[in-house]
Design an enzyme around this catalytic site. Sequence first.
Site, PDB file in Angstrom:
ATOM      1  N   LYS A  32       0.870  -1.192   0.000  1.00  0.00           N
ATOM      2  CA  LYS A  32       0.000   0.000   0.000  1.00  0.00           C
ATOM      3  C   LYS A  32       0.899   1.231   0.000  1.00  0.00           C
ATOM      4  O   LYS A  32       2.087   1.147   0.370  1.00  0.00           O
ATOM      5  CB  LYS A  32      -0.899   0.047   1.242  1.00  0.00           C
ATOM      6  CG  LYS A  32      -0.205  -0.033   2.622  1.00  0.00           C
ATOM      7  CD  LYS A  32       0.356   1.247   3.180  1.00  0.00           C
ATOM      8  CE  LYS A  32       1.086   1.056   4.511  1.00  0.00           C
ATOM      9  NZ  LYS A  32       1.927   2.193   4.916  1.00  0.00           N
ATOM     10  N   ASP A  78      -1.699  -1.471  10.752  1.00  0.00           N
ATOM     11  CA  ASP A  78      -1.934  -1.405   9.306  1.00  0.00           C
ATOM     12  C   ASP A  78      -2.676  -2.619   8.753  1.00  0.00           C
ATOM     13  O   ASP A  78      -3.147  -2.616   7.620  1.00  0.00           O
ATOM     14  CB  ASP A  78      -0.570  -1.429   8.585  1.00  0.00           C
ATOM     15  CG  ASP A  78      -0.067  -0.058   8.263  1.00  0.00           C
ATOM     16  OD1 ASP A  78      -0.738   0.915   8.620  1.00  0.00           O
ATOM     17  OD2 ASP A  78       1.004   0.020   7.640  1.00  0.00           O
TER      18      ASP A  78
HETATM   19  C1  LIG Z   1       3.333   4.152   9.890  1.00  0.00           C
HETATM   20  C2  LIG Z   1       2.269   3.295   9.299  1.00  0.00           C
HETATM   21  C3  LIG Z   1       1.338   4.163   8.455  1.00  0.00           C
HETATM   22  O1  LIG Z   1       0.407   3.440   7.738  1.00  0.00           O
HETATM   23  O2  LIG Z   1       2.726   2.250   8.471  1.00  0.00           O
HETATM   24  P1  LIG Z   1       4.192   1.953   7.808  1.00  0.00           P
HETATM   25  O3  LIG Z   1       4.670   3.209   7.215  1.00  0.00           O
HETATM   26  O4  LIG Z   1       5.076   1.449   8.914  1.00  0.00           O
HETATM   27  O5  LIG Z   1       3.913   0.902   6.756  1.00  0.00           O
HETATM   28  C4  LIG Z   1       1.441   2.575  10.417  1.00  0.00           C
HETATM   29  O6  LIG Z   1       0.928   3.498  11.341  1.00  0.00           O
HETATM   30  C5  LIG Z   1       2.251   1.538  11.161  1.00  0.00           C
HETATM   31  O7  LIG Z   1       1.470   0.409  11.248  1.00  0.00           O
HETATM   32  P2  LIG Z   1       2.124  -1.018  11.645  1.00  0.00           P
HETATM   33  O8  LIG Z   1       3.426  -1.192  10.940  1.00  0.00           O
HETATM   34  O9  LIG Z   1       1.075  -2.067  11.448  1.00  0.00           O
HETATM   35  O10 LIG Z   1       2.426  -0.752  13.166  1.00  0.00           O
HETATM   36  P3  LIG Z   1       2.436  -1.735  14.436  1.00  0.00           P
HETATM   37  O11 LIG Z   1       3.207  -2.960  14.088  1.00  0.00           O
HETATM   38  O12 LIG Z   1       1.065  -1.876  14.983  1.00  0.00           O
HETATM   39  O13 LIG Z   1       3.271  -0.839  15.465  1.00  0.00           O
HETATM   40  C6  LIG Z   1       4.679  -0.669  15.421  1.00  0.00           C
HETATM   41  C7  LIG Z   1       5.038   0.468  16.378  1.00  0.00           C
HETATM   42  O14 LIG Z   1       4.671   1.738  15.780  1.00  0.00           O
HETATM   43  C8  LIG Z   1       4.140   2.620  16.739  1.00  0.00           C
HETATM   44  N1  LIG Z   1       2.778   3.025  16.328  1.00  0.00           N
HETATM   45  C9  LIG Z   1       2.101   2.336  15.353  1.00  0.00           C
HETATM   46  C10 LIG Z   1       0.866   2.758  14.915  1.00  0.00           C
HETATM   47  C11 LIG Z   1       0.315   3.918  15.515  1.00  0.00           C
HETATM   48  N2  LIG Z   1      -0.870   4.390  15.130  1.00  0.00           N
HETATM   49  N3  LIG Z   1       0.995   4.583  16.477  1.00  0.00           N
HETATM   50  C12 LIG Z   1       2.227   4.164  16.889  1.00  0.00           C
HETATM   51  O15 LIG Z   1       2.838   4.787  17.758  1.00  0.00           O
HETATM   52  C13 LIG Z   1       4.174   1.905  18.069  1.00  0.00           C
HETATM   53  O16 LIG Z   1       5.369   2.308  18.704  1.00  0.00           O
HETATM   54  C14 LIG Z   1       4.280   0.450  17.690  1.00  0.00           C
HETATM   55  O17 LIG Z   1       4.967  -0.296  18.655  1.00  0.00           O
HETATM   56  N1  LIG Z   2       6.395 -11.185   6.574  1.00  0.00           N
HETATM   57  C1  LIG Z   2       7.165 -10.123   6.848  1.00  0.00           C
HETATM   58  N2  LIG Z   2       7.588  -9.323   5.859  1.00  0.00           N
HETATM   59  C2  LIG Z   2       8.338  -8.224   6.141  1.00  0.00           C
HETATM   60  N3  LIG Z   2       8.729  -7.876   7.365  1.00  0.00           N
HETATM   61  C3  LIG Z   2       8.334  -8.639   8.393  1.00  0.00           C
HETATM   62  C4  LIG Z   2       7.541  -9.789   8.174  1.00  0.00           C
HETATM   63  N4  LIG Z   2       7.303 -10.345   9.367  1.00  0.00           N
HETATM   64  C5  LIG Z   2       7.903  -9.572  10.284  1.00  0.00           C
HETATM   65  N5  LIG Z   2       8.540  -8.556   9.717  1.00  0.00           N
HETATM   66  C6  LIG Z   2       9.267  -7.478  10.439  1.00  0.00           C
HETATM   67  O1  LIG Z   2       8.438  -6.308  10.357  1.00  0.00           O
HETATM   68  C7  LIG Z   2       9.210  -5.154  10.033  1.00  0.00           C
HETATM   69  C8  LIG Z   2       8.341  -4.160   9.214  1.00  0.00           C
HETATM   70  O2  LIG Z   2       7.897  -4.747   8.056  1.00  0.00           O
HETATM   71  P1  LIG Z   2       6.870  -4.098   6.996  1.00  0.00           P
HETATM   72  O3  LIG Z   2       5.508  -3.989   7.608  1.00  0.00           O
HETATM   73  O4  LIG Z   2       6.974  -4.894   5.738  1.00  0.00           O
HETATM   74  O5  LIG Z   2       7.507  -2.708   6.712  1.00  0.00           O
HETATM   75  P2  LIG Z   2       6.980  -1.233   6.805  1.00  0.00           P
HETATM   76  O6  LIG Z   2       6.948  -0.873   8.282  1.00  0.00           O
HETATM   77  O7  LIG Z   2       7.976  -0.482   6.048  1.00  0.00           O
HETATM   78  O8  LIG Z   2       5.617  -1.167   6.164  1.00  0.00           O
HETATM   79  C9  LIG Z   2      10.438  -5.690   9.308  1.00  0.00           C
HETATM   80  O9  LIG Z   2      11.574  -4.908   9.628  1.00  0.00           O
HETATM   81  C10 LIG Z   2      10.592  -7.132   9.807  1.00  0.00           C
HETATM   82  O10 LIG Z   2      11.558  -7.213  10.827  1.00  0.00           O
END
Ligand SMILES: C[C@@](CO)(OP(=O)(O)O)[C@H](O)COP(=O)(O)OP(=O)(O)OC[C@H]1O[C@@H](n2ccc(N)nc2=O)[C@H](O)[C@@H]1O
Ligand SMILES: Nc1ncnc2c1ncn2[C@@H]1O[C@H](COP(=O)(O)OP(=O)(O)O)[C@@H](O)[C@H]1O
Length: 272
Positions: free
Chosen positions: A8, A134
């Site tokens: 996404k 997410d």
């Molecule tokens: C930033 C975003 C934007 O869409 O995505 P990515 O850019 O990583 O793909 C999301 O909020 C990421 O979602 P996701 O990657 O599922 O996060 P999670 O595993 O639930 O959380 C990882 C860490 O991010 C922080 N976290 C996440 C979501 C949120 N709304 N607030 C937070 O503070 C928390 O510290 C949490 O421990």
């Molecule tokens: N199936 C998976 N694919 C990618 N990363 C994974 C997976 N399972 C666990 N992880 C861990 O989750 C972290 C974030 O992955 P991802 O959600 O793909 O990235 P982003 O936060 O950039 O959207 C990676 O650094 C990895 O350590």
Amino acid sequence: MIVFPNAKINIGLNILRKREDGYHELETVFYPLKLQDGLEFIENHTGEVCFSNSGIEVGGNPENNLVVKAYRMLAADYSLPGVDIHLHKVIPFGAGLGGGSSDAAFMLKGLNDFFGLNIPSETLMSYAARLGADCPFFLENIPSFASGIGEKLETLPLSLAGWHLLLVKPPVEVGTKEAYAGVHPGIPDIRLREAIQLSVNNWQGSVVNDFEVGIFQRFPEIETIKEKLKERGAVYTSMSGSGSSVFGLFRAEPMWRDSDFPEGSFLWTEVF
Ligand SMILES: C[C@@](CO)(OP(=O)(O)O)[C@H](O)COP(=O)(O)OP(=O)(O)OC[C@H]1O[C@@H](n2ccc(N)nc2=O)[C@H](O)[C@@H]1O
Ligand SMILES: Nc1ncnc2c1ncn2[C@@H]1O[C@H](COP(=O)(O)OP(=O)(O)O)[C@@H](O)[C@H]1O
């Protein structure tokens, strides 16, 4: 069963408030891409989970992989046989493309469908939310306005049909947690719900990603990619989610030179 978890992008991302539990309330628009991993699972007769990985190496303990976590979560509540899981990883991670969350969501859906668990979609959503903020988006996988911590979803009648996308992920991985640590939450002047209604031609400056300021300070090369995409004619350009990938939307097929972007960058194009 084989499924193809897709990536996404976030179009706009405003971080409104930090909650007591450390998570952040946000508003963002999720838009699905065609960029996808391949995820296969086959029933085995050992009762165990056997995980393998090709393409981009995810590494680490398989138990930390989100697809294994998704399996374990369902296996705790439903009767499931052992499975051999193979993940062919194409979506870069640390990129803001949600690849890991997508793998997890497709694993939940796949197990539910293949083993006939009949889990209602609301329950599946709550499993997904436990795996990652997410993750619920990827169950429906349609353009959505997200609020809460990213798990409250509303279908958005937004179509980028006909637009060309060029996405660049430099060889830098940004951890989601550290990206959140560098933000200053607050209510923006123009709320995303209104800004996203503007035509794409008017998004720049109005549809904003709040992670950019902190991440561009730490990694100036990411901001340079944004400048390059503008120079090459992008009508709208932004970092996706917490970075490090940056995308541009173009009216026609984008033209670029490899030397425009950092060596070792991952590039992806598609027409919506
Ligand atoms: C930033 C975003 C934007 O869409 O995505 P990515 O850019 O990583 O793909 C999301 O909020 C990421 O979602 P996701 O990657 O599922 O996060 P999670 O595993 O639930 O959380 C990882 C860490 O991010 C922080 N976290 C996440 C979501 C949120 N709304 N607030 C937070 O503070 C928390 O510290 C949490 O421990
Ligand atoms: N199936 C998976 N694919 C990618 N990363 C994974 C997976 N399972 C666990 N992880 C861990 O989750 C972290 C974030 O992955 P991802 O959600 O793909 O990235 P982003 O936060 O950039 O959207 C990676 O650094 C990895 O350590």
